[in-house]
Design an enzyme around this catalytic site. Sequence first.
Site, PDB file in Angstrom:
ATOM      1  N   HIS A  40       1.136  -0.801   0.210  1.00  0.00           N
ATOM      2  CA  HIS A  40       0.549   0.035  -0.140  1.00  0.00           C
ATOM      3  C   HIS A  40       1.279   0.957  -0.134  1.00  0.00           C
ATOM      4  O   HIS A  40       1.994   1.019   0.058  1.00  0.00           O
ATOM      5  CB  HIS A  40      -0.814  -0.041   0.849  1.00  0.00           C
ATOM      6  CG  HIS A  40      -2.030  -1.042   0.914  1.00  0.00           C
ATOM      7  ND1 HIS A  40      -3.064  -1.154   2.337  1.00  0.00           N
ATOM      8  CD2 HIS A  40      -2.491  -2.180  -0.263  1.00  0.00           C
ATOM      9  CE1 HIS A  40      -4.085  -1.949   1.821  1.00  0.00           C
ATOM     10  NE2 HIS A  40      -3.635  -2.700   0.720  1.00  0.00           N
TER      11      HIS A  40
ATOM     12  N   CYS B   6      -6.412   1.839   5.612  1.00  0.00           N
ATOM     13  CA  CYS B   6      -7.049   0.525   6.803  1.00  0.00           C
ATOM     14  C   CYS B   6      -6.628   0.428   7.497  1.00  0.00           C
ATOM     15  O   CYS B   6      -5.069   0.564   8.067  1.00  0.00           O
ATOM     16  CB  CYS B   6      -6.730  -0.492   5.731  1.00  0.00           C
ATOM     17  SG  CYS B   6      -5.131  -1.189   5.592  1.00  0.00           S
TER      18      CYS B   6
ATOM     19  N   CYS C 114      -2.221  -0.311   7.577  1.00  0.00           N
ATOM     20  CA  CYS C 114      -1.487   0.533   7.298  1.00  0.00           C
ATOM     21  C   CYS C 114      -1.933   1.402   8.744  1.00  0.00           C
ATOM     22  O   CYS C 114      -0.876   1.586   9.154  1.00  0.00           O
ATOM     23  CB  CYS C 114      -2.206   1.627   6.172  1.00  0.00           C
ATOM     24  SG  CYS C 114      -1.711   0.495   4.659  1.00  0.00           S
TER      25      CYS C 114
ATOM     26  N   GLU D 177       0.830   3.934   2.150  1.00  0.00           N
ATOM     27  CA  GLU D 177       1.358   4.781   3.013  1.00  0.00           C
ATOM     28  C   GLU D 177       2.861   3.193   3.154  1.00  0.00           C
ATOM     29  O   GLU D 177       3.661   4.221   4.026  1.00  0.00           O
ATOM     30  CB  GLU D 177       0.054   4.519   4.582  1.00  0.00           C
ATOM     31  CG  GLU D 177      -1.178   4.877   4.143  1.00  0.00           C
ATOM     32  CD  GLU D 177      -1.897   3.951   3.546  1.00  0.00           C
ATOM     33  OE1 GLU D 177      -1.726   3.636   2.527  1.00  0.00           O
ATOM     34  OE2 GLU D 177      -3.326   3.581   4.206  1.00  0.00           O
TER      35      GLU D 177
END
Length: 178
Positions: free
Chosen positions: A60, A90, A93, A62
């Site tokens: 992801h 999410c 993260c 992040e």
Amino acid sequence: MDDTAMELMDDEYFMHQALREARKAYQANEVPIGAVIVKEQRVIARGWNQVETLKDATAHAEMLALTAAQSILGDWRLEGCTLYVTKEPCPMCAGAIVHCRPDRVVFALPDPKAGACGGWINLLDSNPPLNHACATSYGVCEDEARELLVGFFREARKKRKEKLKILKGLPTQDDLTP
């Protein structure tokens, strides 16, 4: 100009940097989410979703930005840093954010179904508290982030529909164009 107005201007500037990263994801046919990490008014790390590109469910925006920032700073602690991301992080993260300890997280678009920074749950300010709490802000450049995500998923649905037509032997949009 007061400090609040100045902070908002800074937040918009850095969120535009995160949106630039999200556009890279879009171009790579990835869910268009981008992130930047800022320390002392300077972008020190960037990331964009690369789940499909890297075949890694943890890639992801992040996560990639956090890892890059830790490498640049030579420390896993990101104290004094702010993470800007185009969509609410999410749970995976958010958990990583708690452990990395940035001071702030600023996101553009809330995610009431799966967000873990106040949308669905709030890992950054949980009760009982985890080992670190982050200040959060959201709504910065929200319309731009929403437009990017909505456009991406609209195109993805259209492509999927055309692919199904091909598999079923039905005429596609290209077949119907003179």
